[in-house]
Design an enzyme around this catalytic site. Structure first.
Site, PDB file in Angstrom:
ATOM      1  N   LYS A   1       0.822  -1.349  -0.020  1.00 57.04           N
ATOM      2  CA  LYS A   1      -0.002   0.045  -0.032  1.00 57.04           C
ATOM      3  C   LYS A   1       1.035   1.384  -0.101  1.00 57.04           C
ATOM      4  O   LYS A   1       1.932   1.308   0.478  1.00 57.04           O
ATOM      5  CB  LYS A   1      -0.802   0.090   1.293  1.00 57.04           C
ATOM      6  CG  LYS A   1      -2.220   0.774   1.080  1.00 57.04           C
ATOM      7  CD  LYS A   1      -3.224  -0.310   0.660  1.00 57.04           C
ATOM      8  CE  LYS A   1      -4.398   0.733   0.553  1.00 57.04           C
ATOM      9  NZ  LYS A   1      -5.652  -0.170   0.169  1.00 57.04           N
TER      10      LYS A   1
ATOM     11  N   GLY B   1     -25.301   2.388   1.954  1.00 55.14           N
ATOM     12  CA  GLY B   1     -24.394   2.927   1.119  1.00 55.14           C
ATOM     13  C   GLY B   1     -24.726   2.447  -0.188  1.00 55.14           C
ATOM     14  O   GLY B   1     -24.343   1.382  -0.721  1.00 55.14           O
ATOM     15  N   VAL B   2     -25.547   3.523  -0.932  1.00 50.03           N
ATOM     16  CA  VAL B   2     -25.665   2.857  -2.258  1.00 50.03           C
ATOM     17  C   VAL B   2     -24.822   3.848  -3.234  1.00 50.03           C
ATOM     18  O   VAL B   2     -25.415   3.986  -4.233  1.00 50.03           O
ATOM     19  CB  VAL B   2     -27.284   2.970  -2.561  1.00 50.03           C
ATOM     20  CG1 VAL B   2     -28.098   1.756  -1.980  1.00 50.03           C
ATOM     21  CG2 VAL B   2     -27.847   4.220  -2.154  1.00 50.03           C
ATOM     22  N   GLY B   3     -23.645   3.788  -2.923  1.00 50.70           N
ATOM     23  CA  GLY B   3     -22.606   4.271  -3.921  1.00 50.70           C
ATOM     24  C   GLY B   3     -22.312   3.584  -4.987  1.00 50.70           C
ATOM     25  O   GLY B   3     -22.850   2.555  -5.608  1.00 50.70           O
TER      26      GLY B   3
ATOM     27  N   VAL C   1     -20.660   0.447  -5.277  1.00 54.14           N
ATOM     28  CA  VAL C   1     -20.631  -0.813  -5.025  1.00 54.14           C
ATOM     29  C   VAL C   1     -22.082  -1.197  -4.601  1.00 54.14           C
ATOM     30  O   VAL C   1     -22.687  -2.160  -5.282  1.00 54.14           O
ATOM     31  CB  VAL C   1     -19.636  -1.433  -3.905  1.00 54.14           C
ATOM     32  CG1 VAL C   1     -19.853  -2.832  -3.762  1.00 54.14           C
ATOM     33  CG2 VAL C   1     -18.322  -1.221  -4.407  1.00 54.14           C
TER      34      VAL C   1
ATOM     35  N   TYR D   1     -24.686   0.382  -5.212  1.00 53.76           N
ATOM     36  CA  TYR D   1     -25.599   0.282  -6.177  1.00 53.76           C
ATOM     37  C   TYR D   1     -25.706  -0.603  -7.371  1.00 53.76           C
ATOM     38  O   TYR D   1     -26.813  -1.304  -7.492  1.00 53.76           O
ATOM     39  CB  TYR D   1     -25.245   1.582  -7.363  1.00 53.76           C
ATOM     40  CG  TYR D   1     -26.139   1.825  -8.705  1.00 53.76           C
ATOM     41  CD1 TYR D   1     -27.288   2.113  -8.959  1.00 53.76           C
ATOM     42  CD2 TYR D   1     -25.422   1.107  -9.755  1.00 53.76           C
ATOM     43  CE1 TYR D   1     -28.134   2.208 -10.106  1.00 53.76           C
ATOM     44  CE2 TYR D   1     -26.138   1.129 -10.934  1.00 53.76           C
ATOM     45  CZ  TYR D   1     -27.631   1.533 -10.894  1.00 53.76           C
ATOM     46  OH  TYR D   1     -28.339   1.566 -12.163  1.00 53.76           O
TER      47      TYR D   1
HETATM   48  P1  NAD Z   1     -18.665   5.221  -2.572  1.00 54.29           P
HETATM   49  O1  NAD Z   1     -18.011   6.390  -2.168  1.00 54.29           O
HETATM   50  O2  NAD Z   1     -18.889   5.060  -4.154  1.00 54.29           O
HETATM   51  O3  NAD Z   1     -19.827   4.717  -1.895  1.00 54.29           O
HETATM   52  C1  NAD Z   1     -20.164   4.929  -0.718  1.00 54.29           C
HETATM   53  C2  NAD Z   1     -21.654   5.222  -0.425  1.00 54.29           C
HETATM   54  O4  NAD Z   1     -21.803   5.551   1.168  1.00 54.29           O
HETATM   55  C3  NAD Z   1     -21.767   6.844  -0.947  1.00 54.29           C
HETATM   56  O5  NAD Z   1     -23.280   6.734  -1.578  1.00 54.29           O
HETATM   57  C4  NAD Z   1     -22.029   7.629   0.422  1.00 54.29           C
HETATM   58  O6  NAD Z   1     -23.152   8.753   0.218  1.00 54.29           O
HETATM   59  C5  NAD Z   1     -22.583   6.622   1.476  1.00 54.29           C
HETATM   60  N1  NAD Z   1     -22.232   6.915   2.970  1.00 54.29           N
HETATM   61  C6  NAD Z   1     -21.072   7.583   3.590  1.00 54.29           C
HETATM   62  N2  NAD Z   1     -21.368   7.561   4.647  1.00 54.29           N
HETATM   63  C7  NAD Z   1     -22.521   7.089   4.894  1.00 54.29           C
HETATM   64  C8  NAD Z   1     -22.870   6.876   6.017  1.00 54.29           C
HETATM   65  N3  NAD Z   1     -22.436   7.143   7.449  1.00 54.29           N
HETATM   66  N4  NAD Z   1     -24.341   6.066   6.164  1.00 54.29           N
HETATM   67  C9  NAD Z   1     -24.765   5.913   4.927  1.00 54.29           C
HETATM   68  N5  NAD Z   1     -24.409   5.860   3.732  1.00 54.29           N
HETATM   69  C10 NAD Z   1     -22.967   6.532   3.922  1.00 54.29           C
HETATM   70  O7  NAD Z   1     -17.691   3.839  -2.264  1.00 54.29           O
HETATM   71  P2  NAD Z   1     -17.727   2.335  -2.807  1.00 54.29           P
HETATM   72  O8  NAD Z   1     -16.501   2.401  -3.786  1.00 54.29           O
HETATM   73  O9  NAD Z   1     -19.180   2.009  -3.205  1.00 54.29           O
HETATM   74  O10 NAD Z   1     -17.100   1.685  -1.768  1.00 54.29           O
HETATM   75  C11 NAD Z   1     -17.960   1.477  -0.528  1.00 54.29           C
HETATM   76  C12 NAD Z   1     -16.955   0.596   0.411  1.00 54.29           C
HETATM   77  O11 NAD Z   1     -16.592  -0.685  -0.194  1.00 54.29           O
HETATM   78  C13 NAD Z   1     -15.843   1.346   1.226  1.00 54.29           C
HETATM   79  O12 NAD Z   1     -15.853   1.025   2.192  1.00 54.29           O
HETATM   80  C14 NAD Z   1     -14.907   0.527   0.113  1.00 54.29           C
HETATM   81  O13 NAD Z   1     -13.684   0.864   0.885  1.00 54.29           O
HETATM   82  C15 NAD Z   1     -15.162  -0.723   0.201  1.00 54.29           C
HETATM   83  N6  NAD Z   1     -14.635  -1.243  -1.102  1.00 54.29           N
HETATM   84  C16 NAD Z   1     -14.836  -1.008  -2.433  1.00 54.29           C
HETATM   85  C17 NAD Z   1     -14.517  -1.663  -3.497  1.00 54.29           C
HETATM   86  C18 NAD Z   1     -14.718  -0.956  -4.931  1.00 54.29           C
HETATM   87  O14 NAD Z   1     -14.484  -1.772  -6.106  1.00 54.29           O
HETATM   88  N7  NAD Z   1     -15.079   0.384  -5.074  1.00 54.29           N
HETATM   89  C19 NAD Z   1     -13.620  -2.554  -3.449  1.00 54.29           C
HETATM   90  C20 NAD Z   1     -13.420  -3.335  -2.092  1.00 54.29           C
HETATM   91  C21 NAD Z   1     -13.891  -2.521  -1.071  1.00 54.29           C
END
Ligand code: NAD
Length: 357
Positions: free
Chosen positions: A80, A180-182, A184, A186
């Site tokens: 990292k 969290g519907v960001g 992943v 979504y």
């Molecule tokens: P993202 O930022 O696209 O989505 C996160 C969502 O969570 C957002 O919609 C945000 O508004 C919401 N959020 C933030 N704080 C919140 C809270 N307190 N309560 C409710 N909702 C909240 O991130 P992502 O890429 O979807 O990743 C989500 C999680 O998965 C993270 O912990 C990330 O480390 C982990 N992750 C992601 C990936 C990837 O491929 N993107 C891979 C492994 C792990």
């Protein structure tokens, strides 16, 4: 604690401090293990309070990558990088190109990618200086957004938990609450909806909630109601530390299985509390390995479909972890750590014979 004491406690191979005042770069690259292959892990940009805090973060995160790759069956080690600075002011082409040159100097022992506060565009700058980077744009041979593959792996991890708890992996008719519907969350909602699951959503973004509710139906709930939701699965897909001494007593679902990293506030204490509560917990780094699988597939130059097929295998890995935990009377996180350590030891032992290449 001295740096060397800290390195030997966590088992790191190498830590590199990188400085380039001309672009304001202060970075640390930590290589935890290359026993299985080059150390891969993203570059986090964060305004740490102290140098010690930055070091501790990069050591902890790089070790986590070793375990994630090992359990996912990938020939990758764990590494990292962190850049110490304010994400709002420090970013520049020069900063990331400079980082790229430091990454290049390691000759492929460390491969970087995006992480918190770094983007595909930032990795494009890194890529101008080194080949040892993933997650840059697809036009330059990168694999682009990993979140659909991550979500596909989480979906199959949820199916594995359902099979263990209910005897069938079918999501049809099951209720899943997603926090969290960001990116992943979504795609996870999409796969669950297509499989016939009922959905509950919570997020701090009204816009994102509006989009999933419109596309997939389901109900929006308050964040406080997420933990106590009457459902089959709660899927934390937002932030870490949400499974803790305050939330565990309120959880009604028999399964916790989501994408967020570091879901347990305290791996040991909260892992054991979840176990005592009779909840099946899919360890985060096992179920969310799809993103890493996607990057590995980028390195091997295999198509996205291959990564999706590999991510499906998270079903078997999650089941193996839960079964091992049950038969050994340990938590699922302890079981996945043991699986990772056994694989690292076995593969590392193979290398005791010199092979002239
Ligand atoms: P993202 O930022 O696209 O989505 C996160 C969502 O969570 C957002 O919609 C945000 O508004 C919401 N959020 C933030 N704080 C919140 C809270 N307190 N309560 C409710 N909702 C909240 O991130 P992502 O890429 O979807 O990743 C989500 C999680 O998965 C993270 O912990 C990330 O480390 C982990 N992750 C992601 C990936 C990837 O491929 N993107 C891979 C492994 C792990």
């Amino acid at each position: 604690m001295s740096v060397f004491a800290e390195l030997s406690e966590l088992g790191h191979e190498q830590v590199v401090f990188c400085r380039d005042d001309s672009v304001g770069l202060r970075a640390i690259i930590a290589i935890h293990s290359t026993a299985l292959g080059p150390a891969l892990g993203g570059c986090r940009l964060y305004n740490y309070a102290t140098e010690q805090e930055a070091l501790r973060d990069v050591l902890r995160l790089s070790r986590g990558m070793t375990y994630k790759a090992a359990v996912a069956g990938l020939d990758l080690g764990g590494g990292k990088a962190v850049i110490w600075g304010d994400p709002n002011t420090i970013k520049s082409e020069g900063l990331f190109r400079s980082l790229g040159r430091f990454v290049d100097s390691l000759g492929g022992r460390y491969i970087t990618a995006e992480d918190m506060n770094t983007t595909v565009e930032d990795m494009n700058f890194v890529h101008r200086e080194t080949e040892h980077v993933t997650g840059h744009s697809s036009w330059s041979g990168g694999s682009g957004d990993p979140s659909p593959v991550t979500a596909w792996g989480v979906f199959h991890g949820i199916r594995a938990c359902l099979e263990v708890v209910y005897g069938s992996p079918d999501v049809a008719g099951r209720t899943v609450a997603i926090q969290g519907v960001g990116a992943v969350g979504y795609h996870l909602a999409r796969f669950l909806h297509e499989g016939g699951a009922k959905l509950l959503f919570t997020d701090i973004s009204e816009r994102k909630l509006g989009r999933v509710a419109e596309e997939f139906g389901g109900s929006v709930i308050d964040d406080d109601d997420f933990y106590s939701a009457e459902c089959d699965v709660i899927a934390p897909c937002a932030i870490g530390g949400v499974i803790n001494e305050r939330t565990i007593p309120t959880i009604k679902a028999p399964i916790i299985a989501g994408a967020a990293n570091n879901q347990l506030a305290n791996e040991k204490v909260d892992g054991e509390a979840v176990e005592r509560a009779g909840i099946t917990y899919a360890p985060d780094y096992v179920i969310n390995a799809g993103g890493l699988i996607n990057v590995y597939s980028e390195l091997k130059r295999t198509p996205r479909e291959h990564a999706m097929a590999e991510a499906e295998n998270i079903f078997n890995t999650v089941k193996a972890v839960i079964n091992r935990a049950k038969t050994s009377g340990i938590t699922t996180t302890e079981a996945s750590n043991a699986l990772a350590e056994a694989r690292i030891e076995q593969v590392a032992r193979l290398q005791r014979f010199h092979l002239p290449r």
